[in-house]
Design a protein around this motif. Structure first.
Motif, mmCIF file in Angstrom:
data_model
loop_
_atom_site.group_PDB
_atom_site.id
_atom_site.type_symbol
_atom_site.label_atom_id
_atom_site.label_comp_id
_atom_site.label_asym_id
_atom_site.label_seq_id
_atom_site.Cartn_x
_atom_site.Cartn_y
_atom_site.Cartn_z
ATOM 1 N N ILE A 98 70.874 53.348 -1.464
ATOM 2 C CA ILE A 98 70.509 52.639 -0.330
ATOM 3 C C ILE A 98 71.177 51.280 -0.338
ATOM 4 O O ILE A 98 71.248 50.590 0.690
ATOM 5 N N THR A 137 71.869 61.867 -5.607
ATOM 6 C CA THR A 137 70.950 60.729 -5.313
ATOM 7 C C THR A 137 71.861 59.736 -4.053
ATOM 8 O O THR A 137 73.013 60.202 -3.919
ATOM 9 N N TRP A 156 67.757 53.713 -4.828
ATOM 10 C CA TRP A 156 68.175 54.983 -4.639
ATOM 11 C C TRP A 156 67.137 55.564 -3.816
ATOM 12 O O TRP A 156 65.884 55.495 -3.776
ATOM 13 N N TRP A 157 67.782 56.667 -3.099
ATOM 14 C CA TRP A 157 66.800 57.793 -2.336
ATOM 15 C C TRP A 157 67.112 58.997 -2.987
ATOM 16 O O TRP A 157 68.340 59.417 -3.304
ATOM 17 N N ASN A 158 65.928 59.824 -3.025
ATOM 18 C CA ASN A 158 65.855 61.363 -3.530
ATOM 19 C C ASN A 158 64.999 62.081 -2.491
ATOM 20 O O ASN A 158 64.164 61.521 -2.002
ATOM 21 N N TRP A 206 56.651 49.908 0.438
ATOM 22 C CA TRP A 206 56.376 51.209 -0.443
ATOM 23 C C TRP A 206 55.498 50.883 -1.218
ATOM 24 O O TRP A 206 54.876 49.792 -1.472
ATOM 25 N N TYR A 227 61.876 56.849 -3.514
ATOM 26 C CA TYR A 227 62.675 55.860 -3.714
ATOM 27 C C TYR A 227 62.618 55.459 -4.989
ATOM 28 O O TYR A 227 61.667 55.544 -5.518
ATOM 29 N N PRO A 252 68.316 56.703 4.555
ATOM 30 C CA PRO A 252 68.208 58.113 4.093
ATOM 31 C C PRO A 252 68.471 59.289 5.033
ATOM 32 O O PRO A 252 68.262 58.854 6.314
#
Length: 237
Positions: free
Chosen positions: A171, A168, A188-190, A64, A136, A130
């Motif tokens: 992960i 949310t 976390w993933w959104n 990322w 993230y 995800p």
């Protein structure tokens, strides 16, 4: 006083354990590169073109760039089954002339700084995936000394309540083994930044979240977060 050997004595079957590792020896390396501000575009192009040379040696979990909470940073996670495997991979990379000549020799001058940590997934968490492409959030908690025996139960409860809000997706929860100790990273993933903002607003008004956070925060020394955007070549999107 924090004592690493005591951490290893925890039974990973405990429902409240937030110890440094799961049943097996699998661990993850968090690597953060701070790129020179005017070199990020070239850094990403160079990495995209040559990352296959690196992934031929070991598994990349995700890659990322930072959007908020720190600029000009590339954050990537690598998975290893043992320290012996990591050592063998590092030795092989050092001898890989194509990797060294096409990438490392050109990439290193682009950096201002490199950092790494060795982390384990906590025993009560599995690495998630995800449902689709998104953004993230990496939240880093610096807990008070004492380890999971002190703050593990309340920390797990706070994470569990956030999951139940449904805004949310978790992960992974990682406990640092090498780096700053008593540190926990939560990834976390959104779906997007606006979904994350709306969800957080709702969570702050949820009495379940407020109660769980109030219990956990007494063990907290500091907290920071970073919004991460997956690169085109990141396995986690």
């Amino acid at each position: 006083t924090y004592s690493p050997p005591k951490l290893f004595s925890f039974q990973v079957s405990s429902p409240f354990s937030t110890g440094p590792r799961q049943d097996d020896g699998t661990f993850y390396e968090f690597r953060t590169y701070t790129v020179k501000p005017d070199k990020m575009k070239y850094f990403l192009e160079l990495t995209s073109k040559n990352i296959h040379l690196r992934t031929a040696h070991s598994q990349m979990v995700g890659y990322w760039t930072s959007e908020f909470g720190g600029l000009n940073k590339a954050f990537h996670i690598w998975k290893y089954e043992s320290f012996a495997q990591r050592s063998a991979v590092r030795t092989a990379l050092a001898k890989d002339k194509e990797w060294q000549e096409k990438y490392m020799s050109r990439m290193l001058p682009l950096l201002d700084k490199q950092d790494n940590e060795i982390v384990y997934l906590v025993p009560w968490c599995e690495l998630g995936s995800p449902p689709k492409d998104g953004v993230y959030e990496l939240v880093t908690f610096q807990m008070k000394p004492g380890g999971p025996a002190v703050w593990g139960q309340s920390f797990k409860a706070a994470i569990s309540i956030h999951i139940k809000t449904g805004y949310t997706k978790l992960i992974g929860v990682f406990h640092t083994e090498y780096g700053l100790l008593n540190r926990v990273h939560v990834l976390w993933w959104n779906e997007n930044s606006d979904c994350r903002a709306a969800g957080r607003h709702s969570a702050h008004e949820d009495p379940r979240v407020v109660a769980a956070v109030r219990e956990s925060v007494q063990f907290l020394e500091s907290q920071q977060n970073c919004l991460l955007v997956p690169t085109a070549f990141s396995p986690l999107k």
